[in-house]
Design an enzyme around this catalytic site. Structure first.
Site, mmCIF file in Angstrom:
data_model
loop_
_atom_site.group_PDB
_atom_site.id
_atom_site.type_symbol
_atom_site.label_atom_id
_atom_site.label_comp_id
_atom_site.label_asym_id
_atom_site.label_seq_id
_atom_site.Cartn_x
_atom_site.Cartn_y
_atom_site.Cartn_z
ATOM 1 N N PHE A 160 3.689 51.933 30.720
ATOM 2 C CA PHE A 160 3.114 50.698 31.270
ATOM 3 C C PHE A 160 4.024 50.196 32.369
ATOM 4 C CE2 PHE A 160 0.150 47.153 29.874
ATOM 5 C CZ PHE A 160 -0.918 47.974 29.588
ATOM 6 N N GLN A 182 0.877 34.159 36.210
ATOM 7 C CA GLN A 182 0.704 35.583 36.498
ATOM 8 C C GLN A 182 -0.726 35.894 36.931
ATOM 9 O OE1 GLN A 182 0.913 38.905 33.336
ATOM 10 N NE2 GLN A 182 2.659 39.298 34.659
ATOM 11 N N HIS A 222 -2.992 38.906 37.303
ATOM 12 C CA HIS A 222 -3.073 40.318 36.936
ATOM 13 C C HIS A 222 -3.642 41.063 38.138
ATOM 14 C CE1 HIS A 222 -4.138 44.001 34.872
ATOM 15 N NE2 HIS A 222 -3.548 43.563 33.774
ATOM 16 N N LEU A 266 -11.121 41.720 33.349
ATOM 17 C CA LEU A 266 -9.849 42.415 33.413
ATOM 18 C C LEU A 266 -10.000 43.925 33.267
ATOM 19 C CD1 LEU A 266 -6.954 41.473 33.676
ATOM 20 C CD2 LEU A 266 -6.736 41.839 31.226
ATOM 21 N N GLU A 312 -4.198 47.347 32.314
ATOM 22 C CA GLU A 312 -3.125 48.073 32.972
ATOM 23 C C GLU A 312 -3.013 49.500 32.429
ATOM 24 O OE1 GLU A 312 0.302 45.642 33.512
ATOM 25 O OE2 GLU A 312 1.676 47.334 33.520
ATOM 26 N N ARG A 326 3.633 43.613 37.553
ATOM 27 C CA ARG A 326 2.351 43.013 37.935
ATOM 28 C C ARG A 326 2.450 42.151 39.184
ATOM 29 N NH1 ARG A 326 -0.043 41.513 31.905
ATOM 30 N NH2 ARG A 326 -0.710 43.640 31.457
ATOM 31 N N HIS A 348 -4.208 35.288 34.966
ATOM 32 C CA HIS A 348 -4.120 36.023 33.712
ATOM 33 C C HIS A 348 -3.229 35.376 32.664
ATOM 34 C CE1 HIS A 348 -4.423 39.480 31.145
ATOM 35 N NE2 HIS A 348 -3.137 39.739 31.195
ATOM 36 N N ARG A 358 5.812 38.324 33.537
ATOM 37 C CA ARG A 358 5.759 39.013 32.243
ATOM 38 C C ARG A 358 5.389 40.479 32.429
ATOM 39 N NH1 ARG A 358 1.753 40.403 28.766
ATOM 40 N NH2 ARG A 358 0.105 39.255 29.834
#
Lengths: 577, 260
Positions: A126, A239, A241, A255, A258, A289, A354, A389
């Site tokens: 990730f 954040q 995304h 969404l 990821e 991100r 997000h 994050r």
């Protein structure tokens, strides 16, 4: 003085009242129950519908099942790097150390993770994680997590109050005494007396127009805690995304996990170029991100976007069988919703609101806020993720700090055995405030006000910011706040969604003001906060968190120095160089 | 609040759909109210319901959360078919006739499109939770092949459409004798879990009422997660009950061991 609110309102008494039943709230409630306490769990929706179900890609824990070199130190370093070193180091350390135990515990409670060839929990790569670290179940890890906690929770002896909204926290001489709210179904008011309250109310994403968040994400916890004196920090860090659908309209903002990039998905612009090579050639699509979102924003701004104002994300080269196994939900969802077959071609994606990195300041070990007896965990708490994050760190955050909040509340009750008293006038004032929208005629329409707020925040306090926009946003917010006080609703109090929104609006506007103020104050670009007029990092701001608190009815914005990392942890970063 | 300007600008270019939305509660008058909604490309029924809320009926009661078919909140009946409103596309409906949106029929009405689904939550509490075979805290060694089956059941988003469509729950109202397809799926996910130690077969027969299902597969048809409810969950549970209670060889062996 004798308090008689109990004769006029429905009342419930608990040692611990948990507000919010996503992963963090459920985990906290399970822990507090395990400590032998009487626990009430309030959820705005039906149980098990909270935003945690939306989490797809996985939960980060350095279990080293796939990459043997992984360990908590590397997870800690990745988290600090991802958060641009604005994180509370102690929270990042506890999180990295405790996540693997929380995953094994979840397995003991019935969670069924995907497995490696040798039968261990499988882990996938990730963005921003050095090693393959995300334990997952296809692309519906959040559902697995919340269902496991829900099933554990309903057998743990807690009382669950479904479809109830908490609007006010109640105090007794500086310590928490309970909470006030209403049943969504009947509109009837409820008073909870409690020795401690744990807030797990999630984020503020519904203040923006392009968002992956549901109607519930209206900053209830931020606002209620602020009003009783709790301090908020780092509110400028929102954040975006990088990969929300931009087309077709029916799925706009939806969404795209990821995990699509984790499993090999490639981002290209209208010229077919993998533009991430210009920004982060080493990590490419698996950069953090904030960096990917900004890179997409730039491609679109500079005229290299897709037809509907995004960029292309393509996983089809991995083959249909692989995609259907690894991303089954994504595959079906896009096929059924949008006629997009991701095994055959690309999606059009762009940034979507997000996650809120900022929130209530908490003590790292106990999750207590600056208000005695008030705890916070999950997205409403701040510090763990700093300025940005990492994907996968949210599910682990809510397990680790949900549990810690439950323990923290139990410790607090042991040390403060007295029973706080709720005052009649506080209860009556809260009730009067909630009734107001029914008593005002020909006032503002809550839906219209909400739409204006969302459009304004998206345009002026969005992914890139500058002073003039932020100043103008603060003026707009002042106006919206005044109009929100004149909002009117019709009909009965029974399941009246216009009334619910009218109440939520106040919280969203308050949180938006905190975001705009902090964004104006921080004269640098870092993580989820980008200033066109202050590019790059700034040394002063590298050492300071933003703070927000209420003083004499006004919003007071300030700074506090970042907690100093101890020598042995600081050394970890020297070794890396 | 009036959408006049939007309607006049959109009328020329956009098709208009007629909606008949159920309004009312146990105490208030009930019936279908008509609304005209401009249809946009990619629109779903939940978008239309939100449009109605924002423009004509601000107090229209409706449940929804994720708008992405992941939470299972916006269950209702669209033209009589139990559906997730967020997943029901307008271009899949015949728009030359009105679109009827009504609440789930199997549960008591709260108001408008919202029903009282608390009965479902009561069923879950009756089921013996996951009971691990192995109490030590080391990570388990479990093969993917052994959990594939269970993972299918765990995709359930608890939308309760299967409960709504099931004849036993809907038409015969045997809610005291039958837990419904959702909780047979839940029972299957526990019974087929390779690390679970509890025995729920007597419960499945006596209290969950597995025998009441007559395998019409209506539940499987409406499942938005495409779980093979009847074939993969209910039929295997029925077989386990039969093996336990009606297999003469096993019955004799149990008699011998004194485990009736």
């Amino acid at each position: 003085m004798v308090q008689n609110y109990e004769t006029r309102y429905e009342c419930h008494h608990h040692d611990v009242l948990v507000v919010g039943a996503g992963g963090a709230g459920l985990r906290a409630a399970i822990e507090a129950s395990a400590q032998g306490l009487s626990v009430g769990l309030v959820c705005k929706s039906l149980l098990g519908k909270a935003h945690t179900v939306m989490a797809e890609g996985g939960v980060a824990a350095a279990m080293a099942n796939v990459d043997g070199e992984d360990g908590w130190q590397t997870h800690f370093k990745d988290t600090m790097h991802g958060g641009k070193f604005l994180n509370n180091w102690r929270m990042a350390q506890i999180h990295a150390q405790e996540s693997p135990d929380r995953i094994r515990e979840l397995e003991r409670w019935g969670a069924v993770f995907d497995r490696t060839e040798s039968g261990k929990i499988l882990q996938r790569p990730f963005g921003g994680h050095t090693y393959r670290r995300l334990c997952h179940v296809g692309d519906h890890t959040g559902l697995e997590l919340i269902r496991t906690l829900q099933d554990k929770g309903v057998h743990s002896g807690m009382d669950v109050y479904m479809e109830a909204t908490i609007t006010h926290l109640l105090m007794d001489n500086g310590r928490i005494a309970g909470a006030f709210g209403y049943w969504r179904e009947s509109g009837r008011f409820i008073v909870f007396s409690a020795k401690t309250v744990i807030l797990a109310t999630g984020g503020i994403g519904k203040a923006y127009s392009v968002t992956s968040n549901s109607w519930e994400y209206t900053a209830d916890g931020h606002a209620a805690a602020y009003r009783v004196g709790a301090e908020l920090i780092d509110m400028e860090f929102v954040q975006f995304h990088p990969t929300g659908m931009v087309w077709p309209n029916g799925v706009k903002g939806l969404l795209i996990t990821e995990a699509v990039r984790g499993e090999g998905g490639q981002l290209t612009n209208s010229e077919g170029e993998r533009f991430m090579k210009n920004v982060d050639p080493k990590r490419m699509e698996l950069s953090t991100r904030d960096i990917v979102a900004k890179a997409i924003y730039r491609e679109v701004k500079e005229g290299r976007g897709s037809p509907h104002g995004g960029v292309f994300l393509d996983i089809s080269h991995r083959g249909a069988e692989f995609i259907k196994k690894k991303l089954p939900g994504m595959y079906r969802q896009l096929l059924e919703f949008a006629d997009v077959d991701i095994t055959k071609g690309p999606m059009e994606v762009g940034p979507t609101t997000h996650y809120t990195m900022g929130g209530l300041r908490v003590e790292a070990d106990s999750a207590q806020t600056t208000v005695p007896g008030l705890f916070a965990c999950g997205e409403v708490a701040a510090g763990m993720h700093g300025a940005n994050r990492l994907g996968g760190n949210s599910l682990s955050d809510l397990l680790v700090f949900g549990r810690r909040a439950g323990i923290g509340a139990a410790d607090y009750i042991r040390q403060n055995p007295g029973v706080p008293v709720i005052r009649d006038e506080d209860v009556d004032a809260a009730a009067r405030e909630l009734i107001t929208p029914f008593e005002q005629e020909n006032g503002e329409n809550p839906y219209e006000l909400h739409r204006e707020l969302q459009t304004m925040m998206q345009a002026k306090v969005g992914i890139v910011r500058q002073e003039a926009d932020l100043q103008s946003a603060l003026t707009d917010l002042q106006g919206l706040a005044e109009r929100a006080r004149r909002v009117s609703v019709q009909g009965s109090r029974q399941f009246n969604t216009a009334w619910h929104l009218a109440i939520d609006l106040g919280s969203m506007i308050l949180a938006s003001q905190a975001v705009a103020h902090c964004a104006l104050q921080r004269q640098e670009s870092r993580g989820g906060h980008t200033r066109l007029d202050h590019e790059g990092y700034n040394d002063y701001w590298a050492r300071h968190n933003s703070t927000v608190r209420q003083e004499n009815g006004d919003m007071r914005i300030g700074v506090s120095e970042l907690p100093q990392m101890p020598e042995e942890l600081a050394k970890l970063f020297e070794e890396a160089v | 609040m009036t959408p006049e300007s939007e309607l006049t600008t959109s009328e020329s270019t956009q098709p208009i759909a007629t909606f008949l939305v159920f309004r009312g509660s146990a105490e208030e008058p009930q019936g279908f109210q008509e609304f005209k909604v401009p249809v946009e490309e990619g629109m779903v029924v939940l978008d239309a319901v939100h449009y109605i809320q924002q423009h004509f009926a601000p107090d229209l009661a409706v449940r929804w959360n994720c708008k992405a078919a992941k939470c299972g909140s916006c269950s209702a009946e669209v033209n009589g078919k139990p559906s997730l409103m967020c997943k029901t596309r307008m271009d899949a409906l015949p728009l030359d006739e009105p679109v009827r949106v009504s609440p789930l029929k199997a549960f008591p009405l709260t108001r408008d499109l919202v029903t009282d689904v608390s009965w479902n939550y009561e069923q879950n509490k009756r089921i013996t939770p996951f009971t691990p075979k192995d109490e030590n805290t080391d990570a388990w060694n479990v093969r993917q092949e052994d959990v594939d089956r269970v993972q299918e059941f765990r995709r359930c988003i608890e939308c309760f459409l299967c409960q709504d469509v099931c004849h036993v729950v809907r038409d015969h109202d045997q809610k005291d004798a039958f837990v419904g397809p959702r909780f047979l799926v839940r029972l299957a996910s526990l019974e087929m879990h390779p690390m679970d130690a509890a025995d729920r077969i007597p419960f499945i027969k006596e209290e969950a009422g597995s025998g009441l299902c007559n395998i019409t597969k209506c539940c499987t048809e409406v499942c938005p997660e495409h779980i093979h409810i009847t074939d993969n969950a209910i039929i295997p549970l029925k077989e386990r009950v039969v093996d336990r209670y009606y297999d003469p060889v096993l019955w004799f062996l149990r008699k011998l061991r004194g485990k009736a």
